[in-house]
Design a protein around this motif. Structure first.
Motif, PDB file in Angstrom:
ATOM      1  N   PHE A  41      58.409  -8.785  11.763  1.00 39.44           N
ATOM      2  CA  PHE A  41      57.455  -9.628  11.762  1.00 39.44           C
ATOM      3  C   PHE A  41      56.392  -9.012  13.270  1.00 39.44           C
ATOM      4  CE2 PHE A  41      53.641 -12.911  11.176  1.00 39.44           C
ATOM      5  CZ  PHE A  41      52.429 -11.861  11.551  1.00 39.44           C
ATOM      6  N   TRP A  42      56.129  -7.955  13.677  1.00 45.70           N
ATOM      7  CA  TRP A  42      55.461  -7.556  14.929  1.00 45.70           C
ATOM      8  C   TRP A  42      54.321  -8.248  14.652  1.00 45.70           C
ATOM      9  CZ3 TRP A  42      56.476  -1.714  16.054  1.00 45.70           C
ATOM     10  CH2 TRP A  42      58.466  -1.538  15.914  1.00 45.70           C
ATOM     11  N   GLY A  43      53.403  -8.353  15.742  1.00 42.08           N
ATOM     12  CA  GLY A  43      52.278  -8.999  17.057  1.00 42.08           C
ATOM     13  C   GLY A  43      52.403  -7.912  17.869  1.00 42.08           C
ATOM     14  N   PHE A  44      51.111  -8.295  18.301  1.00 41.58           N
ATOM     15  CA  PHE A  44      50.410  -7.537  19.892  1.00 41.58           C
ATOM     16  C   PHE A  44      49.987  -8.283  20.679  1.00 41.58           C
ATOM     17  CE2 PHE A  44      47.371  -5.701  17.196  1.00 41.58           C
ATOM     18  CZ  PHE A  44      46.221  -5.530  17.574  1.00 41.58           C
ATOM     19  N   TYR A  69      59.676 -13.475  14.781  1.00 47.50           N
ATOM     20  CA  TYR A  69      58.440 -12.390  14.912  1.00 47.50           C
ATOM     21  C   TYR A  69      59.026 -12.363  16.444  1.00 47.50           C
ATOM     22  CZ  TYR A  69      53.726 -12.918  16.880  1.00 47.50           C
ATOM     23  OH  TYR A  69      52.316 -11.938  17.720  1.00 47.50           O
ATOM     24  N   ALA A  70      58.450 -10.975  16.862  1.00 44.86           N
ATOM     25  CA  ALA A  70      58.177  -9.699  17.765  1.00 44.86           C
ATOM     26  C   ALA A  70      57.247  -9.409  18.218  1.00 44.86           C
ATOM     27  CB  ALA A  70      59.571  -8.999  17.292  1.00 44.86           C
ATOM     28  N   ILE A  71      56.827 -10.007  19.398  1.00 42.46           N
ATOM     29  CA  ILE A  71      55.203  -9.383  19.880  1.00 42.46           C
ATOM     30  C   ILE A  71      55.763  -8.308  20.512  1.00 42.46           C
ATOM     31  CG2 ILE A  71      56.466 -11.040  22.144  1.00 42.46           C
ATOM     32  CD1 ILE A  71      52.979 -11.685  21.807  1.00 42.46           C
ATOM     33  N   GLN A  72      55.035  -7.118  20.845  1.00 39.44           N
ATOM     34  CA  GLN A  72      54.863  -5.870  20.513  1.00 39.44           C
ATOM     35  C   GLN A  72      53.451  -6.042  22.555  1.00 39.44           C
ATOM     36  OE1 GLN A  72      57.906  -3.971  20.214  1.00 39.44           O
ATOM     37  NE2 GLN A  72      58.571  -5.360  18.938  1.00 39.44           N
ATOM     38  N   ASN A  92      66.409   5.501   8.190  1.00 37.91           N
ATOM     39  CA  ASN A  92      67.565   4.242   8.164  1.00 37.91           C
ATOM     40  C   ASN A  92      66.869   3.588   9.351  1.00 37.91           C
ATOM     41  OD1 ASN A  92      68.565   3.612   5.696  1.00 37.91           O
ATOM     42  ND2 ASN A  92      70.794   4.667   6.732  1.00 37.91           N
ATOM     43  N   GLU A  93      65.969   3.895  10.214  1.00 37.32           N
ATOM     44  CA  GLU A  93      64.633   3.498  11.523  1.00 37.32           C
ATOM     45  C   GLU A  93      64.579   1.963  11.282  1.00 37.32           C
ATOM     46  OE1 GLU A  93      64.825   3.235  15.165  1.00 37.32           O
ATOM     47  OE2 GLU A  93      65.332   5.368  14.307  1.00 37.32           O
ATOM     48  N   PRO A  94      65.062   1.245  11.569  1.00 41.12           N
ATOM     49  CA  PRO A  94      63.892  -0.032  11.008  1.00 41.12           C
ATOM     50  C   PRO A  94      62.388  -0.059  11.798  1.00 41.12           C
ATOM     51  CG  PRO A  94      65.567  -0.668  12.903  1.00 41.12           C
ATOM     52  CD  PRO A  94      65.826   1.442  12.461  1.00 41.12           C
ATOM     53  N   ALA A  95      61.509  -0.958  10.536  1.00 43.90           N
ATOM     54  CA  ALA A  95      60.334  -0.857  10.870  1.00 43.90           C
ATOM     55  C   ALA A  95      59.981  -2.147  10.743  1.00 43.90           C
ATOM     56  CB  ALA A  95      59.706  -0.146   9.878  1.00 43.90           C
ATOM     57  N   PRO A  96      58.803  -3.373  10.254  1.00 42.03           N
ATOM     58  CA  PRO A  96      58.324  -4.273  10.354  1.00 42.03           C
ATOM     59  C   PRO A  96      58.159  -4.102   8.961  1.00 42.03           C
ATOM     60  CG  PRO A  96      56.726  -2.879  12.046  1.00 42.03           C
ATOM     61  CD  PRO A  96      57.920  -2.072  11.631  1.00 42.03           C
ATOM     62  N   ASP A  97      58.332  -4.826   8.499  1.00 45.48           N
ATOM     63  CA  ASP A  97      58.278  -6.120   7.368  1.00 45.48           C
ATOM     64  C   ASP A  97      56.475  -6.292   6.837  1.00 45.48           C
ATOM     65  OD1 ASP A  97      60.579  -5.280   5.866  1.00 45.48           O
ATOM     66  OD2 ASP A  97      61.307  -6.678   7.200  1.00 45.48           O
ATOM     67  N   ILE A  98      55.940  -6.800   8.019  1.00 47.38           N
ATOM     68  CA  ILE A  98      55.068  -7.412   8.454  1.00 47.38           C
ATOM     69  C   ILE A  98      54.341  -6.794   9.434  1.00 47.38           C
ATOM     70  CG2 ILE A  98      53.256  -9.601   8.241  1.00 47.38           C
ATOM     71  CD1 ILE A  98      56.116 -10.966   7.037  1.00 47.38           C
ATOM     72  N   ALA A  99      52.576  -6.492  10.021  1.00 50.72           N
ATOM     73  CA  ALA A  99      52.652  -5.763  10.834  1.00 50.72           C
ATOM     74  C   ALA A  99      51.043  -5.897  11.646  1.00 50.72           C
ATOM     75  CB  ALA A  99      52.811  -4.430  11.540  1.00 50.72           C
ATOM     76  N   MET A 100      50.830  -6.446  12.123  1.00 54.73           N
ATOM     77  CA  MET A 100      48.961  -6.278  13.027  1.00 54.73           C
ATOM     78  C   MET A 100      48.828  -5.682  13.356  1.00 54.73           C
ATOM     79  SD  MET A 100      48.884 -10.316  15.159  1.00 54.73           S
ATOM     80  CE  MET A 100      49.853 -11.592  14.420  1.00 54.73           C
TER      81      MET A 100
END
Length: 128
Positions: A41-44, A69-72, A92-100
């Motif tokens: 899960f990415w947030g900012f 959760y990873a804040i960017q 195969n580049e990783p991308a978040p499953d959930i993103a704000m």
């Protein structure tokens, strides 16, 4: 075929059937490790301390789900998120499953969004 051969074949088939049933029972009794789904899960904006109780509650209500959760950094978040989502389509580049995302970014990210199921909330309830 004589009677002894028929009896032998019958006993052999019964024995094989019993072994097969025993094998199935053993497979059913072996404890299986529960599957865990790991979501990124990415947030900012929101700090981890603010998100932790929400994530913890969700995980408690949904056993087998682990959310990281990873804040960017806000200054390049929009472009980084878009790039990662694009790359994930073909590599195969990783991308978040959930993103704000900010509501002004909706047109740009529309193809990556999944509508809220009506079983979660109806359109009328959302509008209210």
């Amino acid at each position: 075929m004589d009677e002894n051969k028929k009896k032998l074949i019958k006993k052999l088939l019964i024995g094989l059937g019993a072994l097969f049933l025993l094998f199935l029972i053993i497979l059913l009794l072996i404890p299986r490790k529960p599957q865990t789904v790991e979501l990124t899960f990415w947030g900012f904006w929101e700090e981890e301390e603010a998100m932790h109780p929400i994530i913890e509650k969700y995980e408690a209500e949904n056993p087998g789900v682990k959310i990281t959760y990873a804040i960017q950094q806000l200054d390049n978040y929009e472009s980084l998120l878009y790039t990662r989502l694009e790359q994930a389509q073909s590599s195969n580049e990783p991308a978040p499953d959930i993103a704000m995302i900010h509501n002004s970014w909706l047109p740009k990210f529309e193809k990556y969004l999944t509508p809220l199921p009506p079983t979660v909330m109806s359109v009328d309830t959302y509008k209210q």
